[in-house]
Design a protein around this motif. Structure first.
Motif, short mmCIF file in Angstrom:
data_model
loop_
_atom_site.label_atom_id
_atom_site.label_comp_id
_atom_site.label_asym_id
_atom_site.label_seq_id
_atom_site.Cartn_x
_atom_site.Cartn_y
_atom_site.Cartn_z
N SER A 4 41.26 9.35 -53.54
CA SER A 4 39.86 9.47 -53.16
C SER A 4 39.55 10.93 -52.92
N ARG A 5 38.26 11.26 -52.91
CA ARG A 5 37.86 12.65 -52.64
C ARG A 5 38.35 13.06 -51.25
N GLN A 6 38.29 12.14 -50.28
CA GLN A 6 38.73 12.46 -48.92
C GLN A 6 40.22 12.80 -48.88
N THR A 7 41.03 12.04 -49.64
CA THR A 7 42.47 12.31 -49.70
C THR A 7 42.74 13.65 -50.36
N ALA A 8 41.99 13.93 -51.44
CA ALA A 8 42.15 15.19 -52.15
C ALA A 8 41.83 16.37 -51.24
N LEU A 9 40.82 16.23 -50.39
CA LEU A 9 40.46 17.31 -49.46
C LEU A 9 41.60 17.59 -48.48
N LYS A 10 42.28 16.55 -48.02
CA LYS A 10 43.42 16.74 -47.11
C LYS A 10 44.57 17.44 -47.83
N PHE A 11 44.79 17.05 -49.07
CA PHE A 11 45.84 17.66 -49.89
C PHE A 11 45.54 19.15 -50.09
#
Length: 240
Positions: A4-11
């Motif tokens: 998800s975009r949210q997971t990508a932001l954390k990465f």
């Protein structure tokens, strides 16, 4: 790969904020995760920033075709928060989305306006999601429409990819009748990034300096990990 975009932001936060720049910019180090994630396409990402500026239009588009099979599988780079914020900025009945991607935002825009959607490559998913929209393959640096053609012009997660940022902004402003809405990621520049980005806007000053003088009342705010930038032009009734 599906994130998800949210997971990508954390990465991205871990890599861009916590990893020392000495390693973050080292090809020998970054080649390891790139080869794990992108396998035989890793070289495209590792060399793109240097080669992009000398590519022909067809070579530039082909680079995107080459990496499509290994890109993170998500329907849009926009968070739900950002989508809601963009929809809240729409005015008028004629809307252009420049850089429509897989058509997620276009599919929502057609519920409230007549939509024209462009991208350098139009995929079947976009046409299916927004079947009532008019689609046209075109580069944002040279859009084939007359001046002031659209009440609102929307461009999300696109300007970080273009080669000529000034020309792209001029085109978007040229076509805008009342409202220009732009979304770009709030991202630090590094030599190797997990995308084909050429422009980076880590700070408000980075964006405002790159965008130059606005043609209307400008507003910038952070929404869902991205920058949301708008320019509002006076209507004919409001003009002196």
């Amino acid at each position: 790969m599906k994130f998800s975009r949210q997971t990508a932001l954390k990465f991205h936060f871990i890599l861009d904020q916590l990893l020392p720049p000495l390693l973050r910019d080292a090809r020998w180090f970054m080649s390891i995760p790139f080869r794990i994630l992108y396998k035989d396409r890793a070289h495209v990402f590792l060399s793109f920033k240097e080669k992009a500026w000398a590519m022909t239009e067809e070579e530039f588009a082909q680079a995107y075709r080459d990496v499509e099979p290994v890109l993170m599988e998500r329907d849009t780079d926009l968070t739900d928060e950002a989508i809601g914020a963009v929809l809240g900025e729409i005015v008028g009945g004629d809307v252009l989305e420049a850089g429509c991607g897989k058509g997620v935002l276009a599919g929502k825009l057609v519920e409230r306006a007549r939509v024209t959607a462009t991208d350098i490559i139009i995929c079947d998913e976009a046409r299916q999601r927004a079947s009532s929209a008019t689609f046209l393959e075109a580069n944002v640096e040279a859009l084939p429409f007359p001046d002031c053609s659209f009440d609102t012009v929307v461009c999300t997660h696109t300007l970080e990819h273009v080669r000529d940022l000034g020309k792209s902004l001029s085109e978007l402003r040229r076509l805008t009748r009342h409202k220009l809405v732009i979304v770009v990621p709030k991202q630090r520049p590094y030599r190797y990034t997990f995308d084909l980005h050429l422009h980076f806007f880590p700070y408000a000053s980075s964006l405002l300096g790159a965008f130059g003088k606005p043609v209307g009342d400008a507003r910038l705010r952070e929404v869902g990990g991205d920058w949301l930038y708008t320019e509002t032009l006076a209507t004919e009734a409001e003009r002196p």
